[in-house]
Design a protein around this motif. Structure first.
Motif, short mmCIF file in Angstrom:
data_model
loop_
_atom_site.label_atom_id
_atom_site.label_comp_id
_atom_site.label_asym_id
_atom_site.label_seq_id
_atom_site.Cartn_x
_atom_site.Cartn_y
_atom_site.Cartn_z
N UNK A 1 47.15 14.63 81.62
CA UNK A 1 46.81 14.45 80.57
C UNK A 1 45.11 14.50 80.45
N UNK A 2 45.00 13.39 81.01
CA UNK A 2 42.90 13.30 81.17
C UNK A 2 42.26 14.91 81.38
N UNK A 3 42.77 15.32 82.28
CA UNK A 3 42.86 16.25 82.42
C UNK A 3 42.45 17.36 81.39
N UNK A 4 43.45 16.96 81.10
CA UNK A 4 43.87 18.47 80.07
C UNK A 4 42.40 18.08 78.20
N UNK A 5 42.35 17.22 77.68
CA UNK A 5 41.46 15.98 77.18
C UNK A 5 40.13 16.51 77.43
N UNK A 6 39.32 16.14 79.07
CA UNK A 6 38.45 16.85 79.08
C UNK A 6 38.13 18.53 79.75
N UNK A 7 39.24 19.04 78.79
CA UNK A 7 38.85 20.77 79.29
C UNK A 7 38.69 21.15 77.58
N UNK A 8 39.48 20.44 77.06
CA UNK A 8 39.82 20.74 75.76
C UNK A 8 38.16 20.44 75.02
N UNK A 9 37.84 18.92 75.54
CA UNK A 9 37.15 17.76 74.87
C UNK A 9 35.11 19.20 75.31
N UNK A 10 35.23 19.03 76.36
CA UNK A 10 34.37 20.37 77.04
C UNK A 10 33.68 21.65 76.49
N UNK A 11 34.98 22.40 76.53
CA UNK A 11 35.08 23.63 75.45
C UNK A 11 34.37 23.18 73.74
N UNK A 12 35.22 22.19 73.14
CA UNK A 12 33.84 21.44 71.73
C UNK A 12 32.78 22.01 72.21
N UNK A 13 32.46 21.45 73.04
CA UNK A 13 31.47 20.63 72.91
C UNK A 13 30.44 21.76 73.47
N UNK A 14 31.02 22.63 75.15
CA UNK A 14 30.20 23.49 74.84
C UNK A 14 29.89 24.57 74.03
N UNK A 15 30.84 25.14 72.80
CA UNK A 15 30.34 25.86 71.63
C UNK A 15 29.58 25.03 71.12
N UNK A 16 29.51 23.55 70.63
CA UNK A 16 28.64 23.20 69.07
C UNK A 16 27.60 23.14 69.97
N UNK A 17 27.26 22.81 71.18
CA UNK A 17 25.97 21.84 71.49
C UNK A 17 25.32 23.04 71.64
N UNK A 66 31.73 18.12 85.05
CA UNK A 66 31.89 17.09 84.43
C UNK A 66 33.71 17.57 84.23
N UNK A 67 34.33 18.70 83.92
CA UNK A 67 35.99 17.81 83.69
C UNK A 67 36.22 17.27 85.17
N UNK A 68 36.37 17.73 86.02
CA UNK A 68 36.73 18.20 87.39
C UNK A 68 36.65 17.36 88.25
#
Length: 174
Positions: A1-17, A66-68
């Motif tokens: 679950x932590x890794x799934x949140x890390x993937x989703x959060x990182x993808x969102x942050x990648x698009x935004x920042x 950051x994810x792995x």
């Protein structure tokens, strides 16, 4: 679950920042229209594309670390559980910022845009200030001596290629 949140959060942050800094704002500045022809234009364009490709690849690799390795995201609101010191982080402390700089500089070269060159300088200075006044003190407070030792061994902006001694930060990441 932590890794799934890390993937989703990182993808969102990648698009935004980085998506905004490397994509949206350079487009807004240049509209992807090339500037006037210059001598050695072919070489300038080729070097620019290499910078863009290497910058984007470096950025994606850094987000993956950051994810792995960190089990979190680069976003300050969803920090990593572990200090990220593997991959490209063995050679430079700020590969994401270096990658963003490379991509913007590459765009400036490909488009022969002095406006993007000025934008690159502003972004680079902003990154340096953010790292110095916010990010490094925060990492030091969060990770303590592990980060201090990592900071002593790995340069901030200009990669040191080759091997370095394994540190306590490396050991805690293993």
């Amino acid at each position: 679950m932590r890794k799934a949140k890390a993937v989703l959060g990182s993808l969102v942050f990648l698009c935004v920042a980085p998506g905004t800094v490397v994509g949206l704002l350079p487009w807004w500045i240049s509209h992807w229209r090339p500037g006037p022809a210059v001598p050695a234009q072919g070489l300038l364009t080729a070097v620019g594309w290499v910078l863009i490709v290497v910058g984007v690849a470096t950025l994606l690799h850094s987000f993956l670390r950051f994810i792995v390795e960190g089990l979190g995201t680069p976003a300050p609101v969803a920090e990593t559980e572990h200090l990220v010191v593997g991959g490209l982080y063995r050679f430079v402390r700020n590969p994401m910022y270096v990658a963003v700089d490379m991509a913007i500089l590459g765009q400036a070269a490909v488009l022969r845009s002095t406006s993007l060159l000025v934008y690159w300088v502003v972004v680079s200075l902003g990154q340096a200030a953010f790292v110095h006044f916010y990010e490094e003190p925060r990492l030091l407070a969060r990770y303590g001596e592990s980060y201090a030792e990592y900071r002593r061994q790995v340069p901030a902006w200009f990669p040191r290629w080759g091997r370095r001694e394994r540190s306590a930060a490396d050991e805690s990441a293993s």
